[in-house]
Design an enzyme around this catalytic site. Structure first.
Site, PDB file in Angstrom:
ATOM      1  N   GLY A 175       0.687  -1.356  -0.068  1.00  0.00           N
ATOM      2  CA  GLY A 175       0.213  -0.042   0.118  1.00  0.00           C
ATOM      3  C   GLY A 175       0.702   1.137   0.049  1.00  0.00           C
ATOM      4  O   GLY A 175       0.270   2.454  -0.074  1.00  0.00           O
ATOM      5  N   TYR A 176       2.068   1.245   0.483  1.00  0.00           N
ATOM      6  CA  TYR A 176       2.652   2.467   0.462  1.00  0.00           C
ATOM      7  C   TYR A 176       3.010   3.170  -0.964  1.00  0.00           C
ATOM      8  O   TYR A 176       2.710   4.505  -0.747  1.00  0.00           O
ATOM      9  CB  TYR A 176       4.404   2.065   0.957  1.00  0.00           C
ATOM     10  CG  TYR A 176       5.189   3.320   1.432  1.00  0.00           C
ATOM     11  CD1 TYR A 176       4.911   4.085   2.588  1.00  0.00           C
ATOM     12  CD2 TYR A 176       5.991   3.959   0.428  1.00  0.00           C
ATOM     13  CE1 TYR A 176       5.591   5.293   2.985  1.00  0.00           C
ATOM     14  CE2 TYR A 176       6.894   5.039   0.816  1.00  0.00           C
ATOM     15  CZ  TYR A 176       6.552   5.593   2.019  1.00  0.00           C
ATOM     16  OH  TYR A 176       6.964   6.920   2.346  1.00  0.00           O
ATOM     17  N   CYS A 177       3.396   2.590  -1.784  1.00  0.00           N
ATOM     18  CA  CYS A 177       3.660   3.673  -3.105  1.00  0.00           C
ATOM     19  C   CYS A 177       2.111   3.893  -3.579  1.00  0.00           C
ATOM     20  O   CYS A 177       2.165   4.890  -4.172  1.00  0.00           O
ATOM     21  CB  CYS A 177       4.249   2.807  -4.258  1.00  0.00           C
ATOM     22  SG  CYS A 177       6.152   2.135  -3.752  1.00  0.00           S
ATOM     23  N   SER A 179      -0.377   4.540  -1.978  1.00  0.00           N
ATOM     24  CA  SER A 179      -0.803   5.635  -1.089  1.00  0.00           C
ATOM     25  C   SER A 179       0.017   7.169  -1.355  1.00  0.00           C
ATOM     26  O   SER A 179      -0.885   8.139  -1.477  1.00  0.00           O
ATOM     27  CB  SER A 179      -0.645   5.426   0.362  1.00  0.00           C
ATOM     28  OG  SER A 179       0.859   5.498   0.729  1.00  0.00           O
ATOM     29  N   LYS A 180       1.073   7.175  -1.624  1.00  0.00           N
ATOM     30  CA  LYS A 180       1.831   8.051  -2.023  1.00  0.00           C
ATOM     31  C   LYS A 180       1.623   8.664  -3.335  1.00  0.00           C
ATOM     32  O   LYS A 180       1.584   9.895  -3.767  1.00  0.00           O
ATOM     33  CB  LYS A 180       3.297   7.948  -1.943  1.00  0.00           C
ATOM     34  CG  LYS A 180       3.815   7.594  -0.641  1.00  0.00           C
ATOM     35  CD  LYS A 180       3.579   8.634   0.468  1.00  0.00           C
ATOM     36  CE  LYS A 180       4.048   8.456   2.073  1.00  0.00           C
ATOM     37  NZ  LYS A 180       3.344   9.413   2.781  1.00  0.00           N
TER      38      LYS A 180
END
Length: 317
Positions: A175-177, A179-180
Protein backbone atom coordinates in the site's frame (compact mmCIF):
# COMPACT_ATOMS: atom_id res chain seq x y z
CA UNK A 1 23.33 37.07 -28.96
CA UNK A 2 25.09 34.85 -26.40
CA UNK A 3 25.78 37.86 -24.21
CA UNK A 4 22.05 38.69 -24.06
CA UNK A 5 21.25 35.06 -23.24
CA UNK A 6 23.80 34.95 -20.41
CA UNK A 7 22.46 38.26 -19.09
CA UNK A 8 18.88 36.93 -19.10
CA UNK A 9 19.89 33.73 -17.32
CA UNK A 10 21.82 35.75 -14.75
CA UNK A 11 18.87 38.08 -14.17
CA UNK A 12 16.47 35.14 -13.82
CA UNK A 13 18.82 33.45 -11.31
CA UNK A 14 19.11 36.66 -9.29
CA UNK A 15 15.35 37.21 -9.21
CA UNK A 16 14.73 33.59 -8.21
CA UNK A 17 17.37 33.87 -5.46
CA UNK A 18 15.55 36.80 -3.86
CA UNK A 19 12.06 35.45 -4.55
CA UNK A 20 12.54 32.15 -2.71
CA UNK A 21 13.95 34.00 0.32
CA UNK A 22 10.99 36.31 0.86
CA UNK A 23 9.37 35.39 4.18
CA UNK A 24 5.79 35.84 5.37
CA UNK A 25 5.41 38.53 8.05
CA UNK A 26 4.17 38.05 11.64
CA UNK A 27 5.13 34.37 11.84
CA UNK A 28 4.90 34.50 15.64
CA UNK A 29 1.14 34.97 15.34
CA UNK A 30 0.56 32.02 13.00
CA UNK A 31 -0.66 28.57 14.03
CA UNK A 32 0.58 25.37 12.39
CA UNK A 33 -1.00 21.94 12.97
CA UNK A 34 1.30 18.95 12.33
CA UNK A 35 0.32 15.28 12.35
CA UNK A 36 2.69 12.42 13.20
CA UNK A 37 4.79 14.29 15.78
CA UNK A 38 5.82 11.27 17.87
CA UNK A 39 9.09 10.89 15.95
CA UNK A 40 10.91 11.52 12.69
CA UNK A 41 10.06 14.48 10.49
CA UNK A 42 7.06 15.49 12.60
CA UNK A 43 8.85 15.94 15.90
CA UNK A 44 11.81 17.68 14.26
CA UNK A 45 9.57 20.10 12.34
CA UNK A 46 7.58 20.89 15.50
CA UNK A 47 10.79 21.77 17.36
CA UNK A 48 12.12 23.72 14.38
CA UNK A 49 9.01 25.90 14.04
CA UNK A 50 8.80 26.34 17.81
CA UNK A 51 12.35 27.73 17.85
CA UNK A 52 11.29 30.13 15.12
CA UNK A 53 8.54 31.47 17.35
CA UNK A 54 5.53 30.02 15.54
CA UNK A 55 2.56 28.60 17.43
CA UNK A 56 2.80 24.85 16.92
CA UNK A 57 -0.13 22.51 17.47
CA UNK A 58 1.44 19.05 17.43
CA UNK A 59 -0.64 15.89 16.97
CA UNK A 60 0.88 12.69 18.37
CA UNK A 61 -0.42 9.14 18.28
CA UNK A 62 0.69 8.39 21.85
CA UNK A 63 0.86 10.30 25.12
CA UNK A 64 4.49 9.20 25.47
CA UNK A 65 5.37 10.88 22.16
CA UNK A 66 3.50 14.03 23.18
CA UNK A 67 5.26 14.22 26.55
CA UNK A 68 8.71 13.75 25.01
CA UNK A 69 7.99 16.55 22.53
CA UNK A 70 6.73 18.93 25.22
CA UNK A 71 9.89 18.32 27.24
CA UNK A 72 12.02 19.49 24.29
CA UNK A 73 10.05 22.61 23.33
CA UNK A 74 8.77 25.89 24.74
CA UNK A 75 5.45 26.49 26.48
CA UNK A 76 4.07 27.85 23.19
CA UNK A 77 3.83 24.38 21.71
CA UNK A 78 0.63 22.46 22.44
CA UNK A 79 -0.01 18.75 21.86
CA UNK A 80 -3.08 16.64 21.16
CA UNK A 81 -3.56 12.90 20.72
CA UNK A 82 -4.70 12.01 17.20
CA UNK A 83 -5.31 8.74 15.37
CA UNK A 84 -5.84 9.72 11.73
CA UNK A 85 -7.67 6.44 11.04
CA UNK A 86 -10.49 7.29 13.47
CA UNK A 87 -13.13 9.87 12.54
CA UNK A 88 -14.00 10.65 16.16
CA UNK A 89 -10.35 11.38 16.93
CA UNK A 90 -10.14 13.77 13.96
CA UNK A 91 -13.36 15.55 15.01
CA UNK A 92 -12.02 16.01 18.55
CA UNK A 93 -8.66 17.31 17.28
CA UNK A 94 -10.37 19.73 14.89
CA UNK A 95 -12.48 21.19 17.71
CA UNK A 96 -9.33 21.52 19.82
CA UNK A 97 -7.60 23.40 17.00
CA UNK A 98 -10.63 25.70 16.57
CA UNK A 99 -10.47 26.64 20.24
CA UNK A 100 -6.79 27.53 19.93
CA UNK A 101 -6.78 29.49 16.66
CA UNK A 102 -10.05 31.39 17.16
CA UNK A 103 -10.86 33.92 14.45
CA UNK A 104 -7.31 33.89 13.08
CA UNK A 105 -7.76 30.56 11.39
CA UNK A 106 -5.09 27.93 10.84
CA UNK A 107 -2.09 29.14 8.85
CA UNK A 108 -0.50 25.76 8.24
CA UNK A 109 -1.65 22.14 8.04
CA UNK A 110 1.15 19.61 7.70
CA UNK A 111 -0.04 16.07 6.89
CA UNK A 112 3.01 14.13 7.98
CA UNK A 113 1.63 11.00 9.69
CA UNK A 114 2.48 7.84 7.79
CA UNK A 115 3.53 4.19 7.90
CA UNK A 116 5.38 1.96 5.44
CA UNK A 117 4.33 -1.57 6.37
CA UNK A 118 3.03 -4.02 5.31
CA UNK A 119 5.02 -3.72 2.08
CA UNK A 120 6.68 -6.23 -0.20
CA UNK A 121 5.72 -8.35 -3.22
CA UNK A 122 2.03 -7.76 -3.93
CA UNK A 123 0.96 -11.41 -4.03
CA UNK A 124 2.41 -12.01 -0.58
CA UNK A 125 -0.31 -9.75 0.82
CA UNK A 126 -4.02 -9.69 1.49
CA UNK A 127 -6.53 -6.90 0.96
CA UNK A 128 -6.34 -5.79 4.60
CA UNK A 129 -2.57 -5.33 4.31
CA UNK A 130 -3.12 -2.74 1.60
CA UNK A 131 -6.05 -1.16 3.46
CA UNK A 132 -4.01 -0.73 6.66
CA UNK A 133 -1.46 1.51 4.93
CA UNK A 134 -4.01 3.38 2.83
CA UNK A 135 -6.09 4.18 5.93
CA UNK A 136 -3.16 6.07 7.47
CA UNK A 137 -1.23 7.49 4.53
CA UNK A 138 -4.06 8.50 2.23
CA UNK A 139 -7.58 8.23 3.64
CA UNK A 140 -6.53 9.56 7.04
CA UNK A 141 -4.70 12.45 5.41
CA UNK A 142 -7.75 13.27 3.27
CA UNK A 143 -10.11 13.23 6.25
CA UNK A 144 -7.82 15.44 8.35
CA UNK A 145 -7.51 17.88 5.45
CA UNK A 146 -11.25 18.08 4.81
CA UNK A 147 -11.89 18.58 8.52
CA UNK A 148 -9.30 21.38 8.90
CA UNK A 149 -9.90 23.07 5.54
CA UNK A 150 -12.37 25.75 6.72
CA UNK A 151 -9.79 26.91 9.27
CA UNK A 152 -7.00 27.01 6.67
CA UNK A 153 -9.22 28.88 4.20
CA UNK A 154 -10.02 31.49 6.86
CA UNK A 155 -6.29 32.21 7.29
CA UNK A 156 -5.54 31.93 3.55
CA UNK A 157 -2.87 29.56 4.69
CA UNK A 158 -0.91 26.53 3.57
CA UNK A 159 -1.45 22.79 3.24
CA UNK A 160 1.76 20.75 3.20
CA UNK A 161 1.37 17.07 2.31
CA UNK A 162 4.22 14.60 2.79
CA UNK A 163 4.48 12.24 -0.16
CA UNK A 164 7.66 10.41 -1.21
CA UNK A 165 9.83 9.63 -4.21
CA UNK A 166 7.75 6.45 -4.18
CA UNK A 167 4.87 8.67 -5.25
CA UNK A 168 6.74 9.14 -8.52
CA UNK A 169 8.34 5.72 -9.06
CA UNK A 170 6.74 2.58 -7.63
CA UNK A 171 9.64 0.33 -6.63
CA UNK A 172 7.84 -2.26 -4.53
CA UNK A 173 4.41 -3.68 -3.81
CA UNK A 174 1.96 -3.06 -1.02
CA UNK A 175 0.00 0.00 0.00
CA UNK A 176 2.87 2.45 0.50
CA UNK A 177 3.59 3.43 -3.11
CA UNK A 178 -0.12 3.37 -3.93
CA UNK A 179 -0.83 5.72 -1.03
CA UNK A 180 1.89 8.15 -2.07
CA UNK A 181 0.64 8.26 -5.67
CA UNK A 182 -2.73 9.06 -4.12
CA UNK A 183 -1.22 11.86 -2.02
CA UNK A 184 0.21 13.38 -5.20
CA UNK A 185 -3.14 13.25 -7.03
CA UNK A 186 -5.15 14.57 -4.08
CA UNK A 187 -2.67 17.40 -3.53
CA UNK A 188 -2.73 18.42 -7.20
CA UNK A 189 -6.53 18.64 -7.29
CA UNK A 190 -6.60 20.40 -3.92
CA UNK A 191 -4.01 22.97 -5.01
CA UNK A 192 -6.04 23.92 -8.08
CA UNK A 193 -9.31 24.16 -6.16
CA UNK A 194 -7.91 26.20 -3.27
CA UNK A 195 -5.98 28.64 -5.46
CA UNK A 196 -9.25 30.61 -5.77
CA UNK A 197 -9.19 31.21 -2.01
CA UNK A 198 -5.56 32.22 -1.61
CA UNK A 199 -4.59 28.85 -0.08
CA UNK A 200 -1.35 27.25 -1.29
CA UNK A 201 -0.67 23.51 -1.35
CA UNK A 202 2.84 22.04 -1.36
CA UNK A 203 4.01 18.44 -1.73
CA UNK A 204 7.15 17.14 0.01
CA UNK A 205 8.83 14.23 -1.80
CA UNK A 206 11.67 12.91 0.38
CA UNK A 207 14.19 10.38 -0.77
CA UNK A 208 15.47 7.78 1.71
CA UNK A 209 15.90 9.27 5.19
CA UNK A 210 16.43 7.32 8.40
CA UNK A 211 13.06 7.33 10.20
CA UNK A 212 10.65 4.72 11.51
CA UNK A 213 9.30 4.38 7.97
CA UNK A 214 12.68 3.13 6.70
CA UNK A 215 13.71 1.13 9.79
CA UNK A 216 15.51 -2.04 8.65
CA UNK A 217 14.37 -3.97 11.72
CA UNK A 218 10.73 -3.06 11.16
CA UNK A 219 10.84 -3.81 7.43
CA UNK A 220 12.58 -7.16 7.95
CA UNK A 221 10.06 -8.18 10.60
CA UNK A 222 7.24 -7.19 8.23
CA UNK A 223 8.75 -9.18 5.35
CA UNK A 224 9.14 -12.30 7.48
CA UNK A 225 5.53 -11.94 8.67
CA UNK A 226 4.28 -11.69 5.08
CA UNK A 227 6.35 -14.71 4.05
CA UNK A 228 4.97 -16.78 6.92
CA UNK A 229 1.35 -15.91 6.09
CA UNK A 230 1.54 -16.57 2.35
CA UNK A 231 0.65 -19.90 0.74
CA UNK A 232 3.09 -22.76 0.20
CA UNK A 233 2.58 -22.31 -3.56
CA UNK A 234 3.81 -18.69 -3.44
CA UNK A 235 6.76 -19.65 -1.20
CA UNK A 236 7.75 -22.33 -3.70
CA UNK A 237 7.55 -19.88 -6.64
CA UNK A 238 9.74 -17.28 -4.92
CA UNK A 239 12.02 -19.62 -2.99
CA UNK A 240 13.98 -19.32 0.26
CA UNK A 241 16.96 -17.75 -1.54
CA UNK A 242 14.75 -14.89 -2.72
CA UNK A 243 13.59 -14.28 0.85
CA UNK A 244 17.16 -14.35 2.18
CA UNK A 245 18.36 -11.89 -0.49
CA UNK A 246 15.35 -9.64 0.12
CA UNK A 247 16.07 -9.53 3.85
CA UNK A 248 19.75 -8.90 3.19
CA UNK A 249 18.90 -5.83 1.09
CA UNK A 250 16.54 -4.52 3.75
CA UNK A 251 19.22 -4.94 6.43
CA UNK A 252 21.47 -2.61 4.46
CA UNK A 253 18.81 0.10 4.16
CA UNK A 254 19.77 1.87 7.40
CA UNK A 255 23.25 2.55 5.99
CA UNK A 256 21.84 3.94 2.73
CA UNK A 257 19.45 6.35 4.41
CA UNK A 258 20.29 9.98 5.09
CA UNK A 259 20.48 10.58 8.84
CA UNK A 260 20.09 14.37 8.57
CA UNK A 261 16.32 14.84 8.63
CA UNK A 262 16.64 18.61 8.37
CA UNK A 263 16.87 18.20 4.59
CA UNK A 264 13.16 17.39 4.71
CA UNK A 265 12.03 19.66 7.54
CA UNK A 266 13.75 22.66 5.93
CA UNK A 267 11.57 22.06 2.86
CA UNK A 268 8.48 21.89 5.07
CA UNK A 269 9.48 25.09 6.83
CA UNK A 270 10.00 26.89 3.53
CA UNK A 271 6.58 25.75 2.31
CA UNK A 272 5.03 27.24 5.45
CA UNK A 273 7.00 30.47 5.79
CA UNK A 274 7.99 31.58 2.27
CA UNK A 275 5.93 34.15 0.40
CA UNK A 276 6.33 32.04 -2.73
CA UNK A 277 6.41 28.34 -1.75
CA UNK A 278 7.15 25.72 -4.37
CA UNK A 279 4.56 23.26 -5.59
CA UNK A 280 6.89 20.30 -5.01
CA UNK A 281 10.02 19.83 -2.91
CA UNK A 282 12.43 17.00 -3.73
CA UNK A 283 14.28 16.43 -0.45
CA UNK A 284 17.61 14.62 -0.57
CA UNK A 285 20.25 14.16 -3.26
CA UNK A 286 18.91 10.70 -4.15
CA UNK A 287 15.52 12.27 -4.86
CA UNK A 288 16.99 15.11 -6.94
CA UNK A 289 19.62 13.18 -8.89
CA UNK A 290 18.09 9.72 -9.29
CA UNK A 291 14.40 9.25 -8.51
CA UNK A 292 13.14 12.53 -9.99
CA UNK A 293 14.99 12.05 -13.32
CA UNK A 294 13.94 8.39 -13.31
CA UNK A 295 10.28 9.40 -13.06
CA UNK A 296 10.57 11.38 -16.31
CA UNK A 297 12.02 8.50 -18.34
CA UNK A 298 9.80 6.46 -20.69
CA UNK A 299 8.07 3.65 -18.83
CA UNK A 300 9.79 0.90 -20.85
CA UNK A 301 13.21 2.23 -19.81
CA UNK A 302 12.24 2.36 -16.13
CA UNK A 303 10.82 -1.17 -16.37
CA UNK A 304 14.01 -2.45 -18.03
CA UNK A 305 16.24 -0.80 -15.43
CA UNK A 306 14.26 -2.21 -12.53
CA UNK A 307 14.03 -5.63 -14.18
CA UNK A 308 17.81 -5.96 -14.33
CA UNK A 309 18.45 -4.60 -10.83
CA UNK A 310 15.64 -6.32 -8.92
CA UNK A 311 15.74 -9.73 -7.27
CA UNK A 312 14.44 -12.64 -9.37
CA UNK A 313 12.07 -15.28 -7.95
CA UNK A 314 13.36 -18.84 -8.05
CA UNK A 315 10.77 -19.88 -10.66
CA UNK A 316 11.26 -16.77 -12.84
CA UNK A 317 11.35 -17.43 -16.60
Amino acid sequence: MWLYLVALVGLWTLLRFFRVRQVVSHLQDKYVFITGCDSGFGTLLARQLDRRGMRVLAACLTEKGAEELRNKTSDRLETVILDVTKTESIVTATQWVKEHVGNRGLWGLVNNAGISTPSGPNEWMKKQDFAHVLDVNLLGMIEVTLSMLPLVRKARGRVVNVSSVMGRVSLFGGGYCISKYGVEAFSDSLRRELSYFGVKVAIIEPGFFLTGVTSSARLCSNTQMLWDQTSSEIREIYGEKYLASYLKRLNKLDKRCNKDLSGVTDCMEHALTACHPRTRYSAGWDAKLFYLPLSYLPTFLVDALLYWTSLKPEKAL
